[in-house]
Scaffold this motif. Structure first.
Motif, short mmCIF file in Angstrom:
data_model
loop_
_atom_site.label_atom_id
_atom_site.label_comp_id
_atom_site.label_asym_id
_atom_site.label_seq_id
_atom_site.Cartn_x
_atom_site.Cartn_y
_atom_site.Cartn_z
N GLU A 57 0.70 -1.21 0.11
CA GLU A 57 -0.01 0.04 -0.29
C GLU A 57 0.77 1.26 0.06
O GLU A 57 0.75 2.47 -0.78
N GLY A 58 2.12 1.24 0.87
CA GLY A 58 2.74 2.42 0.72
C GLY A 58 3.60 2.64 -0.44
O GLY A 58 3.88 3.88 -0.85
N LEU A 59 3.88 1.60 -1.26
CA LEU A 59 4.44 1.88 -2.51
C LEU A 59 3.62 1.89 -3.77
O LEU A 59 3.97 2.23 -4.87
N PHE A 95 8.19 4.65 -16.32
CA PHE A 95 9.19 3.83 -16.40
C PHE A 95 8.89 2.29 -16.82
O PHE A 95 9.77 1.47 -16.52
N SER A 96 7.91 2.28 -17.61
CA SER A 96 7.52 0.85 -17.84
C SER A 96 7.41 0.01 -16.58
O SER A 96 7.68 -1.26 -16.54
N GLY A 97 7.02 0.57 -15.40
CA GLY A 97 6.68 -0.15 -14.33
C GLY A 97 8.11 -0.34 -13.35
O GLY A 97 8.23 -1.21 -12.51
N ASP A 98 9.06 -0.02 -13.84
CA ASP A 98 10.48 -0.33 -13.34
C ASP A 98 10.85 0.40 -12.10
O ASP A 98 11.19 1.69 -12.27
N MET A 99 10.92 0.04 -10.93
CA MET A 99 10.98 0.78 -9.61
C MET A 99 12.18 1.11 -9.40
O MET A 99 12.81 2.29 -9.06
N ALA A 100 13.14 0.20 -10.14
CA ALA A 100 14.58 0.65 -9.95
C ALA A 100 14.99 2.06 -10.84
O ALA A 100 15.64 2.99 -10.47
N SER A 148 14.65 6.77 0.25
CA SER A 148 13.48 6.49 1.25
C SER A 148 12.66 5.32 0.37
O SER A 148 12.20 4.27 0.84
N ILE A 149 12.24 5.68 -0.92
CA ILE A 149 11.85 4.60 -1.83
C ILE A 149 12.64 3.44 -2.02
O ILE A 149 11.78 2.39 -1.95
#
Length: 173
Positions: free
Chosen positions: A41-43, A54-59, A79-80
């Motif tokens: 939920e936090g993310l 970014f096409s779903g790329d969290m990195a 933090s992320i």
């Protein structure tokens, strides 16, 4: 006679400890699932941003924040990144707790995240469950503990010269 009572006490202690095992496993499982859902939920907002740009790329999102000229974004990158790592760890823990009982016990004993175990332990309330699993764990732990104490007592008796006393009694008879 005292020895018999001591055996009963050791057996009862093992029984009481053993019935805690399924309760603790369940408490750990619930704790991990709740934390995992909280982390997801936090993310959620950051994942949506990563999906859009970014096409779903969290990195890639974290790297974008880190390379930003804005000091606030640079700070948020760290933090992320921590949030993403925590969510990953919780997901792995949750998956490990979805296996059969013996895999769950093995994971908790040897591979589980120690900080999560400490969190659960601090909030765990001892209880006596009367489910078949708790009864089986209780009896199993009681038998193993009784056997180990009996074995240790026998070993100490032998080391303290228990054989000599027997052979002396045989000679006297």
């Amino acid at each position: 006679m005292l020895r018999s009572y001591l055996r009963l006490v050791v057996f009862a202690l093992g029984l009481l400890v053993g019935v805690q095992v399924p309760g603790f496993i369940e408490a750990y499982d619930r704790h991990v699932e709740a934390r995992r859902l909280e982390a997801q939920e936090g993310l959620q907002g950051f994942r949506e941003t990563a999906r859009r740009f970014f096409s779903g790329d969290m990195a890639a999102l974290v790297e974008h924040y880190r390379n930003s000229e804005d000091a606030v974004f640079q700070s948020d990158a760290q933090s992320i990144e921590r949030l993403v790592e925590r969510a990953r760890i919780l997901e792995l823990e949750w998956r490990a707790m979805q296996g059969p009982w013996y895999a769950r016990v093995w994971h908790l004993a040897f591979r589980a995240d120690r900080s999560l175990i400490a969190e659960v332990w601090r909030s765990y309330h001892f209880q006596v469950l009367l489910s078949p699993a708790a009864i089986a764990w209780g009896l199993g732990c009681a038998l193993v503990l009784a056997w180990l104490v009996e074995l240790a007592g026998l070993l100490l008796f032998r080391l303290a010269g228990g054989r000599r006393h027997r052979s002396r009694r045989r000679r006297l008879a």
